[in-house]
Structure formats: C-alpha cells, structure tokens
Design an enzyme around this catalytic site. Structure first.
Site, PDB file in Angstrom:
ATOM      1  N   ARG A 189       1.020  -1.298  -0.257  1.00  0.00           N
ATOM      2  CA  ARG A 189       0.259   0.088  -0.061  1.00  0.00           C
ATOM      3  C   ARG A 189       1.239   1.112  -0.346  1.00  0.00           C
ATOM      4  O   ARG A 189       0.925   2.340   0.767  1.00  0.00           O
ATOM      5  CB  ARG A 189      -0.801   0.303   1.041  1.00  0.00           C
ATOM      6  CG  ARG A 189      -1.458  -1.617   1.810  1.00  0.00           C
ATOM      7  CD  ARG A 189      -2.960  -1.556   0.437  1.00  0.00           C
ATOM      8  NE  ARG A 189      -4.048  -1.032   1.046  1.00  0.00           N
ATOM      9  CZ  ARG A 189      -4.737  -1.121   1.432  1.00  0.00           C
ATOM     10  NH1 ARG A 189      -4.844  -2.208   2.106  1.00  0.00           N
ATOM     11  NH2 ARG A 189      -5.839  -0.706   0.898  1.00  0.00           N
ATOM     12  N   GLN A 208      -0.558   2.617  -6.070  1.00  0.00           N
ATOM     13  CA  GLN A 208      -1.345   3.626  -5.453  1.00  0.00           C
ATOM     14  C   GLN A 208      -2.695   2.999  -6.487  1.00  0.00           C
ATOM     15  O   GLN A 208      -3.004   2.554  -6.480  1.00  0.00           O
ATOM     16  CB  GLN A 208      -1.545   4.636  -5.379  1.00  0.00           C
ATOM     17  CG  GLN A 208      -2.262   5.117  -4.059  1.00  0.00           C
ATOM     18  CD  GLN A 208      -1.649   6.619  -3.913  1.00  0.00           C
ATOM     19  OE1 GLN A 208      -1.055   6.549  -4.309  1.00  0.00           O
ATOM     20  NE2 GLN A 208      -2.704   6.657  -2.816  1.00  0.00           N
ATOM     21  N   ASP A 253      -3.683  -0.462  -6.464  1.00  0.00           N
ATOM     22  CA  ASP A 253      -3.573  -0.742  -5.532  1.00  0.00           C
ATOM     23  C   ASP A 253      -5.275  -1.794  -5.252  1.00  0.00           C
ATOM     24  O   ASP A 253      -6.423  -1.169  -5.043  1.00  0.00           O
ATOM     25  CB  ASP A 253      -3.842   0.533  -4.051  1.00  0.00           C
ATOM     26  CG  ASP A 253      -4.327  -0.457  -2.848  1.00  0.00           C
ATOM     27  OD1 ASP A 253      -4.673  -1.355  -2.742  1.00  0.00           O
ATOM     28  OD2 ASP A 253      -3.837   0.399  -2.009  1.00  0.00           O
ATOM     29  N   SER A 265      -7.838  -1.343  -2.041  1.00  0.00           N
ATOM     30  CA  SER A 265      -7.958   0.178  -1.670  1.00  0.00           C
ATOM     31  C   SER A 265      -9.605   0.019  -2.752  1.00  0.00           C
ATOM     32  O   SER A 265     -10.538   0.871  -3.015  1.00  0.00           O
ATOM     33  CB  SER A 265      -7.508   1.635  -2.116  1.00  0.00           C
ATOM     34  OG  SER A 265      -6.722   1.116  -1.154  1.00  0.00           O
ATOM     35  N   TYR A 297      -2.018  -0.450   8.604  1.00  0.00           N
ATOM     36  CA  TYR A 297      -2.598  -1.938   8.715  1.00  0.00           C
ATOM     37  C   TYR A 297      -2.914  -1.260  10.424  1.00  0.00           C
ATOM     38  O   TYR A 297      -2.319  -1.230  11.338  1.00  0.00           O
ATOM     39  CB  TYR A 297      -2.576  -3.167   9.065  1.00  0.00           C
ATOM     40  CG  TYR A 297      -2.491  -3.361   7.157  1.00  0.00           C
ATOM     41  CD1 TYR A 297      -4.015  -3.434   6.662  1.00  0.00           C
ATOM     42  CD2 TYR A 297      -1.414  -3.879   6.774  1.00  0.00           C
ATOM     43  CE1 TYR A 297      -4.853  -3.253   5.179  1.00  0.00           C
ATOM     44  CE2 TYR A 297      -1.774  -4.110   4.659  1.00  0.00           C
ATOM     45  CZ  TYR A 297      -3.122  -3.374   4.703  1.00  0.00           C
ATOM     46  OH  TYR A 297      -3.238  -3.876   3.577  1.00  0.00           O
TER      47      TYR A 297
HETATM   48  P1  NAD Z   1      -8.469  -2.871   6.394  1.00  0.00           P
HETATM   49  O1  NAD Z   1      -9.450  -3.310   5.921  1.00  0.00           O
HETATM   50  O2  NAD Z   1      -7.511  -3.749   7.182  1.00  0.00           O
HETATM   51  O3  NAD Z   1      -9.388  -2.139   8.090  1.00  0.00           O
HETATM   52  C1  NAD Z   1     -10.696  -1.859   8.002  1.00  0.00           C
HETATM   53  C2  NAD Z   1     -10.717  -0.805   8.947  1.00  0.00           C
HETATM   54  O4  NAD Z   1     -10.707  -0.959  10.041  1.00  0.00           O
HETATM   55  C3  NAD Z   1      -8.968   0.121   9.017  1.00  0.00           C
HETATM   56  O5  NAD Z   1      -9.601   1.306   9.305  1.00  0.00           O
HETATM   57  C4  NAD Z   1      -8.639  -0.538  10.664  1.00  0.00           C
HETATM   58  O6  NAD Z   1      -7.864   0.341  11.641  1.00  0.00           O
HETATM   59  C5  NAD Z   1     -10.196  -0.952  11.680  1.00  0.00           C
HETATM   60  N1  NAD Z   1     -10.028  -1.467  12.803  1.00  0.00           N
HETATM   61  C6  NAD Z   1      -9.387  -2.823  12.687  1.00  0.00           C
HETATM   62  N2  NAD Z   1      -9.167  -3.483  14.227  1.00  0.00           N
HETATM   63  C7  NAD Z   1     -10.370  -2.772  14.357  1.00  0.00           C
HETATM   64  C8  NAD Z   1     -11.598  -2.149  16.492  1.00  0.00           C
HETATM   65  N3  NAD Z   1     -11.372  -3.396  17.092  1.00  0.00           N
HETATM   66  N4  NAD Z   1     -12.287  -1.658  16.142  1.00  0.00           N
HETATM   67  C9  NAD Z   1     -12.396  -0.116  14.833  1.00  0.00           C
HETATM   68  N5  NAD Z   1     -11.775  -0.202  13.625  1.00  0.00           N
HETATM   69  C10 NAD Z   1     -10.989  -1.492  13.480  1.00  0.00           C
HETATM   70  O7  NAD Z   1      -7.908  -1.730   6.100  1.00  0.00           O
HETATM   71  P2  NAD Z   1      -7.847  -0.821   5.236  1.00  0.00           P
HETATM   72  O8  NAD Z   1      -9.254   0.058   4.676  1.00  0.00           O
HETATM   73  O9  NAD Z   1      -7.447  -1.879   3.469  1.00  0.00           O
HETATM   74  O10 NAD Z   1      -6.975   0.418   4.684  1.00  0.00           O
HETATM   75  C11 NAD Z   1      -5.929   0.187   5.737  1.00  0.00           C
HETATM   76  C12 NAD Z   1      -4.551   1.156   5.931  1.00  0.00           C
HETATM   77  O11 NAD Z   1      -4.110   1.088   4.576  1.00  0.00           O
HETATM   78  C13 NAD Z   1      -5.344   2.215   6.711  1.00  0.00           C
HETATM   79  O12 NAD Z   1      -4.246   3.239   7.178  1.00  0.00           O
HETATM   80  C14 NAD Z   1      -5.062   3.246   4.762  1.00  0.00           C
HETATM   81  O13 NAD Z   1      -4.535   4.619   5.335  1.00  0.00           O
HETATM   82  C15 NAD Z   1      -3.667   2.466   4.137  1.00  0.00           C
HETATM   83  N6  NAD Z   1      -3.854   2.794   3.001  1.00  0.00           N
HETATM   84  C16 NAD Z   1      -2.623   3.056   2.018  1.00  0.00           C
HETATM   85  C17 NAD Z   1      -2.375   3.355   1.333  1.00  0.00           C
HETATM   86  C18 NAD Z   1      -1.071   3.944   0.132  1.00  0.00           C
HETATM   87  O14 NAD Z   1      -0.531   4.758   1.105  1.00  0.00           O
HETATM   88  N7  NAD Z   1      -0.995   4.036  -1.389  1.00  0.00           N
HETATM   89  C19 NAD Z   1      -3.712   2.784   0.457  1.00  0.00           C
HETATM   90  C20 NAD Z   1      -4.590   2.733   0.643  1.00  0.00           C
HETATM   91  C21 NAD Z   1      -5.008   2.592   2.081  1.00  0.00           C
END
Ligand code: NAD
Length: 375
Positions: free
Chosen positions: A122, A127, A130, A133, A228
């Site tokens: 990620r 990006q 991805d 996302s 994550y």
């Molecule tokens: P994910 O699908 O793994 O999880 C969804 C959300 O659930 C996350 O925000 C996580 O913090 C939350 N979560 C986990 N346990 C929890 C709990 N007990 N109670 C409440 N919430 C809880 O996550 P995602 O949407 O795939 O994103 C993961 C990370 O990747 C984020 O920080 C996002 O900003 C980052 N990201 C970065 C890029 C990039 O830089 N290119 C792109 C996409 C996502």
C-alpha cells in the site's frame, strides 16, 4: 505475449478483470488478448466493444489457458484450472493467500508465478494497482446504498408541513478505505454519522468528512508500518464493546468494516448489542468473509434477529456495482502489467529486486517465494 482473461468459475461475482478501455491499452502495449465470449456481460461490457479493442474470443478455456503467458481473473482459480496453465506463465488475481495453502502449493507445483492482488504494497508507487483500495471504496459506498434500501426510513432530515422527519443515525465501525467511503456516502444522503476506529490517526479523517468520532478508551493501540491496525487484546475488545453498545442502540444503520490484515476479523457487535437495537435497524457486516464483526452474520445471507434487526452479510458488495468495480479493477491490472512491461522485448520482465514484486509475488520457478507463506 498471449494474455487470457478467464471468467470466474467458482463464484457468482459480476466483476471482470478487463474492460474494453483497458483492453485497448493492453493491446497497444503489445499483448495478444483472448477471452471467453460474454466475458463482461454481467458488468454490462459488450463483446463487440472488446472485439474492437483487440480481444479474440474463444470457447476453449483449457486450450487458451494452456498457451497463455499471462492469465488474469478476478478471484482465485480452482486447482484444476491451475493444472492447465503453462509452466513459467504469470497468474494475476485475488488469491486469499492466508487461507489457501493448498492453492499456493498447486501454483508452485505447476511452475506458475502467482501474483496476489491482496499483497500489493500500500505504497504511493503502487497506488494505481491497489486493488484492495479500489474495491473497498466501492464496497463502502454500496454498503450504505444496500442498508438504505432495507431501512424503512429516509436518511436525510426533512422539514415538511406534516412535521419534521429526523435524520437517520449511521454508525460506521472501522474507518479505513471502505469505512471512510461509507461515511462520505451516508453524509451525502443526509444521515447523522458517527464512526470509530482503533487507529488514532483516523479521527481527523472522520471529522473532515463531517462525521463525529466516537471516543472509546481501549488503551494503547497502533498500526503496522503498512498502516494496518494491530489486533486488540480480549480485554481491549471488551472495553470497545462496552463503549459501542450505546451508539449501536441509537443507530438506524451500523456498518462494520473492522479488519486486521491477514487475521480473522474481530467480533465486535455482540448478540446483546443487537438485542439493544431498534426493530428494523440494519447492520451491514463488510468483514463477513474474514469471520465477521457481527455475531450471527453469515456470508451471502440476510439474517433477521429475534427483535427484528436485519443483518446483511454480503461478502462481495463491490460486485453490486460491477461496472465501476470492474473499471477500476481492470485499471489496477493494467497498471501492474505496465509497471513490469519491457517495451523493447514486448513481454513482462519480473525484476526480483522490485519492491512491488517482492510484496505480491507468491510463487515463482516451482516454489513459494513469498517469505510470509514459504513456511
Ligand atoms: P482494513 O480493511 O485492514 O481495515 C479496515 C479498518 O478497520 C482499518 O481502518 C482498521 O484500523 C480498522 N479496525 C481494525 N480493528 C478495529 C477495531 N477493533 N475497531 C475498529 N476499527 C478497527 O484497512 P484498509 O481500509 O485496507 O486500510 C489500511 C491502511 O492502509 C490504512 O491506514 C490506509 O490509510 C492505508 N492505505 C494506504 C494506501 C497508500 O498509501 N497507497 C492505500 C490504501 C490504504
């Protein structure tokens, strides 16, 4: 280089790995594209448009797979489909690698280089490819639409001569990619939105969308280098549940997206919390395919609790908006292919030192090469 775009045989997923627009771009790169007829029908993409973009149709899936240097499909293949692949070919799809040890072994045995979309880093550089996302964003949107369609209430506030309708209350649990899009969608529809996530950095993002961040003190939390969430201890989960119970009880819609990468999703919404909700409220569990955030949710099913709360366990909500999900997914595939494309030789060049490849290549040269799965 021959690229076969396979139809998914294992699920009723309406998405497709290639659209006519991306087909045109890949043909221009120098790929020879083949696919089964009706490839994009469920996503509303017509055969004529694929043909105009350079795709040749064939009914012989096994024959086409056997000569393909690159195979694209949305979901994981069956072991039989892997066995028909050419040694040295590249296979690109979602693979669910944490739960598919036998499939990874089959890829290794077939000498196929299997790339897992879930494992693409990620990072800013990656990006464009991805896929987690691009799909999560549409799933978050679709979750609100599906919930709103089931709720026997309007979402926005309406002031009418016949009285005031109060805005619906939406609680979003987990504000990652899917959760933030769910918040934005519910806000656009006029709901009153609250959200909670264990990663403290998310609070500002939730607020910037006009939603309220629910404060629950679960003690020390954090995130991995990849962004994550880290798993909570059982005590922390109990504290979180206690803090959430009142918010759930007031909510008309609860959307849960809380996941911990590579591990089962935490069970956060209990039977007792569901029992405290109003009849007719709707809960959408986006984590249902990794174990579920909601007690009693079942993949692909709509469950109604004894007190009339509707739990939607749709494992693949992005498929309900398949035309757009396919549009962005196909763009992810095209970005991956373009990144590894050798313009002169008109072929894929998989550089083992490439950081993106190191993240997402699972099998290569007859073995499992990804350190997380090699054991
Ligand atoms: P994910 O699908 O793994 O999880 C969804 C959300 O659930 C996350 O925000 C996580 O913090 C939350 N979560 C986990 N346990 C929890 C709990 N007990 N109670 C409440 N919430 C809880 O996550 P995602 O949407 O795939 O994103 C993961 C990370 O990747 C984020 O920080 C996002 O900003 C980052 N990201 C970065 C890029 C990039 O830089 N290119 C792109 C996409 C996502």
């Amino acid at each position: 280089m021959i690229c076969y775009i396979a139809a998914d045989s294992t699920t009723a997923d309406a998405r497709v790995a290639l659209t006519p627009t991306t087909a045109q771009a890949l043909t221009k790169l120098g790929l020879e594209l083949r696919a089964p007829p009706g490839l994009g029908r469920a996503s509303r993409y017509a055969d004529e448009d694929y043909r105009a973009a350079g795709v040749t149709f064939t009914d012989d899936a096994a024959g086409a797979t056997a000569v393909a240097d690159l195979v694209l499909r949305v979901r994981k293949p069956t072991p039989a489909e892997i066995a028909t692949m050419k040694r040295g070919a590249v296979h690109l799809s979602f693979l669910d690698p944490f739960n598919e040890a036998a499939l990874l072994a089959a890829f290794a045995q077939a000498g196929v280089s299997a790339v897992s979309l879930e494992m693409i880093p990620r990072t800013t550089l990656a990006q464009k490819m991805d896929a987690l996302s691009s799909q999560a964003s549409l799933a978050g949107y679709a979750a609100v639409i599906q919930a709103a369609a089931r709720l026997r209430k309007a979402l926005p506030m309406m002031m009418t001569p016949a009285g005031t309708i109060m805005p619906a209350r939406v609680f979003v649990l987990g504000a990652g990619v899917a959760g933030l899009q769910a918040i934005a969608t519910a806000k656009r529809l006029g709901a009153r939105v609250e959200a909670f996530d264990t990663r403290p950095v998310v609070e500002e993002q939730v607020r910037s969308l006009g939603a309220k961040f629910v404060k629950i003190d679960v003690g020390q939390t954090g995130q991995t280098a990849g962004g994550y969430a880290q798993a909570l201890t059982p005590e922390q989960i109990a504290r979180q549940q206690a803090g959430m119970a009142k918010v759930c009880a007031h909510a008309d819609i609860v959307i849960t997206t809380a996941k911990v990468f590579g591990r089962p999703a935490p069970r956060l919404v209990t039977q007792a919390m569901l029992a405290g909700m109003q009849p007719g409220s709707v809960v959408v569990d986006l984590a249902v395919d990794t174990g579920g955030n909601v007690e009693g949710s079942r993949p692909g099913e709509e469950v109604v609790t004894g007190n009339g709360v509707i739990i939607l366990g749709h494992a693949n909500l992005e498929s309900t908006v398949a035309a757009h999900a396919s549009q962005v997914l196909a763009a992810n595939y095209a970005a991956w292919i373009t990144h590894f494309w050798d313009e002169t030789a008109k072929t894929l060049r998989l550089d083992p030192n490439d950081e993106i490849l190191k993240g997402c290549l699972i099998t290569h040269d007859g073995r499992i090469v990804h350190p997380q799965f090699a054991k």
